[in-house]
Scaffold this motif. Sequence first.
Motif, PDB file in Angstrom:
ATOM      1  N   ILE A  17      -8.243  -3.006  -4.773  1.00 58.62           N
ATOM      2  CA  ILE A  17      -7.333  -3.805  -4.446  1.00 58.62           C
ATOM      3  C   ILE A  17      -7.097  -4.988  -5.191  1.00 58.62           C
ATOM      4  N   ASN A  57       0.845  -1.212   0.237  1.00 61.33           N
ATOM      5  CA  ASN A  57       0.112  -0.003  -0.109  1.00 61.33           C
ATOM      6  C   ASN A  57       0.900   1.232   0.028  1.00 61.33           C
ATOM      7  N   VAL A 102      -2.773  -2.709  -2.883  1.00 62.10           N
ATOM      8  CA  VAL A 102      -3.728  -1.296  -3.085  1.00 62.10           C
ATOM      9  C   VAL A 102      -3.537  -0.555  -4.011  1.00 62.10           C
TER      10      VAL A 102
END
Length: 250
Positions: A190, A66, A216
Amino acid sequence: MNKFLGYIFSPLFYLLFFLTLVIFQPIQWVCYKLFGYKAHKVSVDILNFFLTYCDLFLGSSISFDNKFDIPTNRSIIFIANHQSMYDIPALIWFLRKHHVKFISKIELTKGIPSISFNLKYGGGANIDRKDSKQAVSEIIKLGRRMKENTWSTMIFPEGTRSKDGKLKPFQVGGIATLLKVVPDALIVPIAIENSWKLVQYGSYPLSFGERLRWTVLEPLEPAGKKPEEVTMDAENAIRTKLNKSLTELH
C-alpha cells in the motif's frame, strides 16, 4: 496559505480528534469486557471512521483506492510506507474486513485514550525495541493468531516515519518472521501519500488542505520467493507509485 489556515483549523481538529478518543475509551471497554472480540472490533472500526474523517476539518481530501479483489478467507501481510500517525486510522477503517493488526511499540499501550486500550486488547503485537527476543516472540504469537483466525497484519518496514515523504529502505525482519509462521499469507503493498505534509510544520499548526491518498497495489504471492525478495518487490512497487505521483504533479 496552508500554514496560515492550519493555525485556524488545527485547534478544531485536535478538539474533535481528542474527543473521539475519549468518547470511545469507555465504549471499547464495554464492548470488549461484556461482548468480546467481535463487538470490540466493531467499536474500533467506528472509532477509526471518525478519526479518519476528522481530517476533513483540516480541509484535507481523503482518497483510498483499491482496484483489487483482496480475499477475506486468507491472511494478508499488508506492507506500507509510513509518513505520520495519521496514516493509521484510514488503514484500519478501509481494510476493516481483513481484521488488520499492527506491530506497535509497547510504550503505546499506556496513557493514550482508546488507542492504548485497542493496542493492549485488539490482538496485535506490542514489542520492546530494546529486547529483540521479546519482539520476535510477540511477532511469532501474532503470526499464530493470524493463522488461527484468518487475521491480517500491517507492517511499516521502513522502521520509522518518513518526515519528508521520501521512501526509506525496507527492513525484512518482521516480514520474514511472519512468513515463517504464515507462509501462505498474501503480500499486499500500500502506497501512502502526503500524510507527512500534515505535520510538515510540526504538531502545530497542522497543514491545511492536503490531498491524503492510500493506494492498494498489486498483491504479491510469496510462494517460491525468499522474504528478502518479497520485501524488495513490495518496496519497488511502492517506490514506483510514489515516483509516478511526483511526476504527475510536475
